[in-house]
Each structure stands twice: as structure tokens, then as C-alpha cells.
Scaffold this active site. Structure first.
Site, short mmCIF file in Angstrom:
data_model
loop_
_atom_site.label_atom_id
_atom_site.label_comp_id
_atom_site.label_asym_id
_atom_site.label_seq_id
_atom_site.Cartn_x
_atom_site.Cartn_y
_atom_site.Cartn_z
N ASN A 256 0.87 -1.17 0.00
CA ASN A 256 0.00 0.00 0.00
C ASN A 256 0.91 1.23 0.00
O ASN A 256 1.50 1.56 1.02
CB ASN A 256 -0.89 -0.05 1.26
CG ASN A 256 -1.72 1.21 1.43
OD1 ASN A 256 -1.79 2.04 0.52
ND2 ASN A 256 -2.35 1.35 2.59
N TRP A 257 1.00 1.85 -1.15
CA TRP A 257 1.94 2.98 -1.28
C TRP A 257 1.38 4.28 -0.72
O TRP A 257 2.09 5.28 -0.65
CB TRP A 257 2.35 3.15 -2.75
CG TRP A 257 3.16 2.01 -3.28
CD1 TRP A 257 3.62 0.92 -2.58
CD2 TRP A 257 3.64 1.83 -4.64
NE1 TRP A 257 4.34 0.09 -3.40
CE2 TRP A 257 4.36 0.62 -4.67
CE3 TRP A 257 3.51 2.57 -5.81
CZ2 TRP A 257 4.96 0.14 -5.84
CZ3 TRP A 257 4.10 2.10 -6.97
CH2 TRP A 257 4.82 0.90 -6.99
N LYS A 258 0.12 4.27 -0.36
CA LYS A 258 -0.52 5.46 0.24
C LYS A 258 -0.27 6.70 -0.63
O LYS A 258 -0.19 6.58 -1.85
CB LYS A 258 -0.03 5.64 1.69
CG LYS A 258 -0.17 4.35 2.49
CD LYS A 258 0.05 4.51 3.97
CE LYS A 258 -0.11 3.16 4.66
NZ LYS A 258 -0.02 3.24 6.09
N HIS B 298 -9.38 1.22 4.72
CA HIS B 298 -8.13 1.35 5.46
C HIS B 298 -8.35 2.28 6.66
O HIS B 298 -9.14 3.23 6.57
CB HIS B 298 -7.04 1.92 4.54
CG HIS B 298 -5.69 1.87 5.16
ND1 HIS B 298 -5.27 2.82 6.05
CD2 HIS B 298 -4.69 0.96 5.06
CE1 HIS B 298 -4.05 2.49 6.47
NE2 HIS B 298 -3.68 1.36 5.88
N GLU C 100 -6.73 4.61 7.82
CA GLU C 100 -6.52 6.05 7.55
C GLU C 100 -7.74 6.67 6.89
O GLU C 100 -8.07 7.84 7.13
CB GLU C 100 -5.26 6.23 6.68
CG GLU C 100 -3.99 5.99 7.49
CD GLU C 100 -2.83 5.42 6.70
OE1 GLU C 100 -2.85 5.45 5.46
OE2 GLU C 100 -1.89 4.91 7.36
N GLU D 210 -5.57 -5.15 10.48
CA GLU D 210 -4.57 -4.12 10.71
C GLU D 210 -4.86 -3.39 12.01
O GLU D 210 -5.65 -2.44 12.03
CB GLU D 210 -4.58 -3.12 9.55
CG GLU D 210 -4.29 -3.74 8.21
CD GLU D 210 -3.62 -2.74 7.27
OE1 GLU D 210 -2.53 -3.04 6.80
OE2 GLU D 210 -4.17 -1.65 7.06
N GLY E 208 2.29 2.07 10.74
CA GLY E 208 3.23 3.18 10.59
C GLY E 208 3.92 3.56 11.88
O GLY E 208 4.59 4.59 11.96
N SER F 178 3.27 -2.37 10.23
CA SER F 178 4.71 -2.44 10.45
C SER F 178 5.31 -3.82 10.12
O SER F 178 6.27 -4.25 10.75
CB SER F 178 5.08 -2.01 11.87
OG SER F 178 4.66 -0.67 12.09
N GLY G 293 5.00 1.15 4.75
CA GLY G 293 6.36 1.69 4.65
C GLY G 293 7.34 0.79 3.91
O GLY G 293 8.05 1.25 3.00
P1 PGA Z 1 2.77 0.10 7.61
O1 PGA Z 1 1.33 0.31 6.96
O2 PGA Z 1 3.32 -1.18 7.04
O3 PGA Z 1 3.57 1.30 7.21
O4 PGA Z 1 2.57 0.02 9.10
C1 PGA Z 1 0.48 -0.77 6.78
C2 PGA Z 1 -0.81 -0.27 6.18
O5 PGA Z 1 -1.20 0.86 6.47
O6 PGA Z 1 -1.46 -0.99 5.39
#
Ligand code: PGA
Length: 251
Positions: free
Chosen positions: A9-11, A94, A96, A166, A172, A212, A234
Site C-alpha cells: 500500500n503505497w498510500k 483502510h 486512515e 490491521e 506506521g 509495520s 512503509g
Molecule cells: P505500515 O502500513 O506497514 O507502514 O505500518 C500498513 C498499512 O497501512 O497498510
């Protein structure tokens, strides 16, 4: 046996040219992958990334889809737009988006249904916050989110849904759930799927861990019986690290 599934997931990272280059590098490193490999760039990067991975075993996902087929929804993307562009998967709900963009269990369900009817395979994200874990209500929260996400979805459709567990506190932050914690909750999600659809379907649904996951902890997480892959933020932006995770999923 469920095939392992690794999605990046490159966000909101990488410009179109940077994304196309990253996708190319990842596809070269993923040549021997024995798992599904998916990258999810920002929408504007999708065409370039699709060209980069053409003819490789890397597939492309979007980070969101709207729940209406078309119409006056400025700024949104429809399932038809995404499939026509060559997108196969879509991340839905997600944390976010739940946290910053008003996503609710109801809109997650609407998007999931629209994705399925529009020919996309949804990667549905669920997970508890730190407060919910500390209050001891995480099982309840995850069970509720899982059930609501799957409302009015048939068993046939459900078999193609991918669920990503998640925990919000692990995204993150560098704090990973332990392999046992992650496996336990993924197992609970599978049992919810069993209650909804029966064990045969539940055994087909792939359940990922996200939060993470990185090159050093992936092997242990992916070795757990209920963890069928990872949704990686990340570390998916670093081709070497992402390649290590793909390797860990290919054993
Ligand atoms: P992260 O993000 O690996 O940077 O913790 C995971 C995600 O948001 O899908």
C-alpha cells in the site's frame, strides 16, 4: 492451501514517474515469487504502474473505490474506471480512511459490494485502535467490523474477498503485533467467516496481517496458520525490503 498474498500500500507517496520506476524494480525482484504480489499506487500513478508490470507476475490494486456506479461524485473513482484501467484489486476501509475521511462500517460494506459487482477483488481492512485493545474490547470490535463489512455478500462472492487485519496501533508506528497476537485475531476473523458462510468458504478466504510488517518480522508472521499474507505500507516503498517479504511468503 491458500496462496499467500503480499500487497504494498503505497498510500500518498511517489509521483507517477517514481511509481512506474518502483513498480518496475519490484517486478524484476519478484520474478520467482510463489505468492500473489500486488502493488497499490495512488490513482494517478495507476496507468504508468500497469505498463511497468505488464507481462510480469505483479498485479495492481487501487486504494479506494466509490460505491456508486457513476455520476456527480467529484473526486471519486468508479469500479468500471479501475477495471478498465487494468486494476484487479482494491483496498477498502483502510484505517486512515476511517480516521481522516469519514469511512464507516456501512460505507466499507457498500464499497465492498460495489467492488465485487464491478469485477474488483476487495482487500477489506479491519482492526482495533489502541484504546479498544486496552479496554479489552478488541475481539468485539474486530468481529463487528468483519460482520458489517460482509453484509449482503454471498458465500460465492465472499470466497474472493481478502481481509486485512490491521491493528491501528501498529500502522506506521514500528510497533508490530506479535505473531501470536496477529494470528489469534486472524483466527477470530476466520471463525466469523465460518459463522457467516460455513467452514468451506471460511477456509478459502485469505486473511492478511498489516501494521509495520517488514523484512525482519515477515517470516515469523507469515508462518502463522491463520495469516495468509501481508498488507505492507512503509516497507513496500523499499524494493529490497519488499522483495524480502515476498521471499518470506514464497517458502
Ligand atoms: P505500515 O502500513 O506497514 O507502514 O505500518 C500498513 C498499512 O497501512 O497498510
Amino acid at each position: 492451501m491458500r496462496k499467500k498474498f503480499i500487497a504494498g500500500n503505497w498510500k500518498m507517496n511517489k509521483t507517477p514517474s517514481e511509481a512506474a520506476a518502483l513498480a518496475l524494480e519490484i517486478s524484476e525482484k519478484a520474478l520467482d515469487a510463489k505468492c500473489d504480489v500486488v502493488v497499490c499506487p495512488a490513482a494517478v500513478c495507476i496507468p504508468g504502474v500497469i505498463s511497468s508490470v505488464d507481462g510480469t507476475n505483479v498485479e495492481v490494486g487501487a486504494q479506494n473505490v466509490h460505491f456508486k456506479e457513476n455520476g456527480a461524485y467529484t473526486g471519486e473513482l468508479s469500479a468500471a474506471m479501475l477495471t478498465d484501467a487494468g486494476v484487479k484489486y482494491v483496498i477498502i476501509g483502510h484505517s486512515e480512511r476511517r480516521q481522516y475521511f469519514g469511512e464507516t462500517d456501512e460505507t466499507v460494506n457498500l464499497r465492498t459490494r460495489t467492488a465485487l459487482s464491478g469485477g474488483l477483488l476487495p482487500i477489506v481492512c479491519i482492526g482495533e485502535s489502541l484504546g479498544e485493545r486496552e479496554d479489552g474490547i478488541m475481539y468485539e470490535v474486530v468481529r463487528r467490523q468483519a460482520k458489517l463489512a460482509m453484509m449482503n455478500i454471498s458465500a460465492d462472492e465472499a470466497a474472493g474477498v481478502i481481509i486485512a487485519y490491521e491493528p491501528v496501533w501498529a500502522i506506521g508506528t514500528g510497533k508490530t503485533a506479535t505473531a501470536e497476537q496477529a494470528d489469534e485475531v486472524c483466527g477470530i476473523i476466520r471463525s466469523v467467516m465460518g459463522e457467516l458462510y460455513g467452514d468451506d468458504t471460511a477456509e478459502k478466504i485469505r486473511i492478511l496481517y498489516g501494521g509495520s510488517m517488514n523484512a525482519s518480522n515477515a517470516a515469523e508472521l507469515l508462518a502463522q496458520p491463520n495469516i495468509d499474507g501481508g498488507l505492507i505500507g512503509g516497507a513496500s516503498l523499499k524494493p529490497g525490503d519488499f522483495a524480502e517479504i515476498i521471499k518470506a511468503a514464497s517458502v
